[in-house]
Design a protein around this motif. Structure first.
Motif, mmCIF file in Angstrom:
data_model
loop_
_atom_site.group_PDB
_atom_site.id
_atom_site.type_symbol
_atom_site.label_atom_id
_atom_site.label_comp_id
_atom_site.label_asym_id
_atom_site.label_seq_id
_atom_site.Cartn_x
_atom_site.Cartn_y
_atom_site.Cartn_z
ATOM 1 N N ASN A 2 0.841 -1.188 0.000
ATOM 2 C CA ASN A 2 0.000 0.000 0.000
ATOM 3 C C ASN A 2 0.887 1.253 0.000
ATOM 4 O OD1 ASN A 2 0.788 0.530 2.707
ATOM 5 N ND2 ASN A 2 -0.883 -0.738 3.496
ATOM 6 N N SER A 3 0.259 2.420 -0.075
ATOM 7 C CA SER A 3 1.030 3.660 -0.210
ATOM 8 C C SER A 3 1.923 3.916 0.999
ATOM 9 C CB SER A 3 0.083 4.841 -0.424
ATOM 10 O OG SER A 3 -0.830 4.959 0.660
ATOM 11 N N LEU A 4 1.456 3.591 2.205
ATOM 12 C CA LEU A 4 2.265 3.811 3.402
ATOM 13 C C LEU A 4 3.498 2.900 3.393
ATOM 14 C CD1 LEU A 4 1.116 4.406 7.011
ATOM 15 C CD2 LEU A 4 2.796 2.625 6.575
ATOM 16 N N GLU A 5 3.304 1.633 3.018
ATOM 17 C CA GLU A 5 4.431 0.691 2.984
ATOM 18 C C GLU A 5 5.451 1.101 1.928
ATOM 19 O OE1 GLU A 5 2.593 -3.595 4.316
ATOM 20 O OE2 GLU A 5 1.957 -2.764 2.393
ATOM 21 N N LEU A 6 4.966 1.529 0.768
ATOM 22 C CA LEU A 6 5.872 1.946 -0.291
ATOM 23 C C LEU A 6 6.648 3.190 0.128
ATOM 24 C CD1 LEU A 6 6.781 1.283 -3.146
ATOM 25 C CD2 LEU A 6 4.990 2.804 -4.007
ATOM 26 N N ARG A 7 5.971 4.119 0.764
ATOM 27 C CA ARG A 7 6.627 5.335 1.251
ATOM 28 C C ARG A 7 7.696 4.999 2.279
ATOM 29 N NH1 ARG A 7 3.186 9.628 4.827
ATOM 30 N NH2 ARG A 7 4.920 10.786 5.761
ATOM 31 N N ALA A 8 7.357 4.116 3.205
ATOM 32 C CA ALA A 8 8.316 3.729 4.239
ATOM 33 C C ALA A 8 9.503 2.979 3.639
ATOM 34 C CB ALA A 8 7.629 2.875 5.295
ATOM 35 N N SER A 9 9.223 2.070 2.715
ATOM 36 C CA SER A 9 10.283 1.252 2.127
ATOM 37 C C SER A 9 11.242 2.093 1.297
ATOM 38 C CB SER A 9 9.670 0.141 1.264
ATOM 39 O OG SER A 9 8.829 -0.689 2.030
ATOM 40 N N LEU A 10 10.703 2.925 0.420
ATOM 41 C CA LEU A 10 11.553 3.765 -0.418
ATOM 42 C C LEU A 10 12.299 4.807 0.427
ATOM 43 C CD1 LEU A 10 9.210 4.359 -3.500
ATOM 44 C CD2 LEU A 10 11.242 2.897 -3.391
ATOM 45 N N GLY A 11 11.590 5.377 1.411
ATOM 46 C CA GLY A 11 12.212 6.390 2.259
ATOM 47 C C GLY A 11 13.355 5.836 3.082
ATOM 48 N N LEU A 12 13.132 4.696 3.723
ATOM 49 C CA LEU A 12 14.191 4.117 4.556
ATOM 50 C C LEU A 12 15.335 3.569 3.716
ATOM 51 C CD1 LEU A 12 12.036 2.388 7.326
ATOM 52 C CD2 LEU A 12 13.599 4.323 7.614
ATOM 53 N N ALA A 13 15.021 3.032 2.523
ATOM 54 C CA ALA A 13 16.092 2.583 1.622
ATOM 55 C C ALA A 13 16.955 3.774 1.199
ATOM 56 C CB ALA A 13 15.503 1.891 0.398
ATOM 57 N N GLY A 14 16.302 4.910 0.920
ATOM 58 C CA GLY A 14 17.047 6.110 0.549
ATOM 59 C C GLY A 14 17.896 6.640 1.691
ATOM 60 N N ILE A 15 17.344 6.631 2.887
ATOM 61 C CA ILE A 15 18.079 7.104 4.058
ATOM 62 C C ILE A 15 19.258 6.178 4.352
ATOM 63 C CG2 ILE A 15 17.893 7.338 6.572
ATOM 64 C CD1 ILE A 15 14.958 8.367 5.895
ATOM 65 N N TYR A 16 19.034 4.878 4.233
ATOM 66 C CA TYR A 16 20.117 3.912 4.418
ATOM 67 C C TYR A 16 21.209 4.153 3.383
ATOM 68 C CZ TYR A 16 21.660 -0.547 6.436
ATOM 69 O OH TYR A 16 22.330 -1.516 7.131
ATOM 70 N N ALA A 17 20.791 4.422 2.135
ATOM 71 C CA ALA A 17 21.762 4.643 1.066
ATOM 72 C C ALA A 17 22.568 5.914 1.308
ATOM 73 C CB ALA A 17 21.041 4.725 -0.280
ATOM 74 N N LEU A 18 21.922 6.984 1.780
ATOM 75 C CA LEU A 18 22.635 8.222 2.069
ATOM 76 C C LEU A 18 23.720 7.997 3.113
ATOM 77 C CD1 LEU A 18 19.898 11.020 2.188
ATOM 78 C CD2 LEU A 18 21.752 10.772 0.527
ATOM 79 N N ARG A 19 23.374 7.215 4.137
ATOM 80 C CA ARG A 19 24.336 6.949 5.202
ATOM 81 C C ARG A 19 25.488 6.080 4.695
ATOM 82 N NH1 ARG A 19 24.612 2.755 8.560
ATOM 83 N NH2 ARG A 19 25.714 2.982 10.538
ATOM 84 N N MET A 20 25.157 5.036 3.907
ATOM 85 C CA MET A 20 26.200 4.165 3.384
ATOM 86 C C MET A 20 27.070 4.895 2.361
ATOM 87 S SD MET A 20 25.695 1.560 5.183
ATOM 88 C CE MET A 20 26.918 0.466 4.474
ATOM 89 N N LEU A 21 26.485 5.863 1.663
ATOM 90 C CA LEU A 21 27.259 6.648 0.717
ATOM 91 C C LEU A 21 28.430 7.321 1.422
ATOM 92 C CD1 LEU A 21 27.250 7.604 -2.283
ATOM 93 C CD2 LEU A 21 26.020 9.627 -1.500
#
Length: 453
Positions: A2-21
């Motif tokens: 659903n929209s909430l799960e997609l928002r959470a998944s994409l958002g946290l993946a992006g935040i994780y990626a920023l940190r790993m970058l």
């Protein structure tokens, strides 16, 4: 989703990626930069500075994950991002190797990976969680590949201290992203599939199959860090390649490694030949390390060995988590992953520290002789591993008001065709199953669980 799960998944993946970058960008340029600082005449100190991040990461990631159960996921994530930013700014302003090491230690203390995955579990339904976790995995792999190319380019324009400052800014941007983008979970509870349970640690630590994999990820990342305190100097001294152009080597070998990784993984999963693919990749990695130990006398030798390295590395990075999921007890997957991640972080520290010391005393041949022994010992250990079952992990929610027998429902689910293991954890309100990739009957599982409501 659903929209909430997609928002959470994409958002946290992006935040994780920023940190790993922030961690990955400095890998290809760190050793060359560090030797220009005051007190860095000893190469062992350069390795220690690079690897110190991994030490604090290894010591704190499990405790901080558990802390997030008590005080809240976002509080731990906010604190970790602030620490990572502080460490980045300390490293950016360092004029000596000691201050740089302190900055790296502070960076590593922002160990929030377990809290991020726990928050993602809070925000996704069981049937969508594997897909959500895969998004984080893809973000890490993509970030690593991009960083090997972007690191040398950025260093040319803003310097390595500028990269550290940039990572601090990105960390603060990620903090704002958690605040504005990531929703607050309606219910926050422990999740056996993503979090470590101290009660299940003995079973995980005594499992010889999991121990092999833990040693493997330790050895793999120890070799990686040892390589990055050595290869940049080889590209300059042997290949005559200015550090600003190192990306011209890293780009093709990482692309080739990724392109060959995909069919290898598909073949291993579809044909139930994952063990064979896994052992072949370790063998290729061993050859690459031996080659670096024996022959780094020309540009093309370096390229060939790096090409083999990244082919093997990409395959192993993709198969190891899959093997952990297949082998770990159904109700201890999170614990197994936590131990695995800790072993990886210790590998980062030990590889950088040992690689720096060995390079200072014995040169590149000494470093890669050490990593060759690591890989060869892993290869020998892998021959006796059990071939993993052709299964995948699935989860189903159990009704909040259900008060039946978890043991009885586990037995009923285990008896269904295609189900090799089933564990019902009442506290999680979840049934954890390992099912055949081809023969399991999803409708029968759902029908049995729904009949218990």
């Amino acid at each position: 989703m659903n929209s909430l799960e997609l928002r959470a998944s994409l958002g946290l993946a992006g935040i994780y990626a920023l940190r790993m970058l922030g961690m990955f960008l400095i890998l290809p340029v760190f050793a060359i930069y560090a030797q220009t600082l005051h007190g860095a005449d000893n190469h062992a100190l350069i390795g220690l500075a690079l690897g110190s991040y991994g030490l604090t990461q290894a010591l704190l990631q499990l405790p901080l994950g558990m802390l997030s159960d008590r005080i809240g996921r976002k509080k731990v994530i906010y604190g970790g991002l602030v620490l990572f930013a502080i460490g980045s700014f300390v490293a950016a302003g360092a004029h000596d190797i000691v201050t740089l090491t302190i900055g790296r230690v502070i960076q590593g203390s922002g160990a929030i990976s377990a809290a991020i995955t726990a928050l993602l579990a809070d925000l996704t339904r069981e049937e969508n969680r594997t897909r959500a976790m895969a998004m984080i995995g893809m973000s890490i792999g993509t970030t690593f590949a991009v960083s090997l190319v972007a690191g040398p380019l950025l260093a040319q324009y803003i310097g390595v201290n500028g990269i550290f400052a940039l990572t601090g800014i990105l960390s603060l941007a990620a903090l704002v992203g958690v605040w504005l983008i990531i929703p607050d979970p309606a219910i926050s509870r422990f999740h056996s599939d993503t979090e470590a349970n101290t009660k299940r640690l003995p079973a995980v630590l005594k499992n010889p199959q999991l121990l092999r994999l833990n040693y493997g990820i330790f050895a793999l990342h120890a070799a990686q860090m040892a390589m990055f305190v050595t290869i940049p100097f080889a590209l300059i001294k042997t290949a005559g390649l200015d550090k600003a152009h190192h990306w011209e080597v890293y780009l093709p070998v990482t692309v080739i490694g990724f392109l060959l990784m995909v069919p290898a993984i598909i073949y291993g999963e579809k044909k139930s030949r994952l063990k064979q693919v896994f052992i072949a990749a370790i063998a290729i990695m061993t050859i690459a390390q031996l080659g670096m130990a024996l022959a780094l006398d020309s540009f093309w030798q370096i390229v060939v060995w790096l090409g083999l390295y990244f082919i093997a590395f990409n395959i192993l990075e993709a198969t190891l988590p899959s093997l952990i999921s297949k082998i770990a007890p159904a109700d201890a997957k999170g614990t197994a992953i936590g131990v695995y991640n800790t072993a990886q972080s210790f590998g980062l520290f030990m590889g950088a520290a040992a690689g720096g010391w060995l390079y200072g005393h014995y040169g590149a041949a000494g470093v890669f002789s050490f990593t060759s022994v690591l890989m060869a010992s892993w290869l020998l250990a892998s021959f006796s591993m059990q071939a993993p079952q052709a299964v995948r992990s699935v989860m189903f929610h159990i009704g909040e008001d259900w008060r039946g027998s978890p043991q009885q429902l586990s037995q009923q689910l285990s008896a269904l065709a295609g189900v090799s293991e089933a564990v019902v954890v009442l506290e999680d309100r979840v049934a954890y199953l390992k099912v055949s990739q081809q023969t399991w009957d999803e409708a029968a599982v759902k029908q049995l669980i729904q009949a218990t409501y």
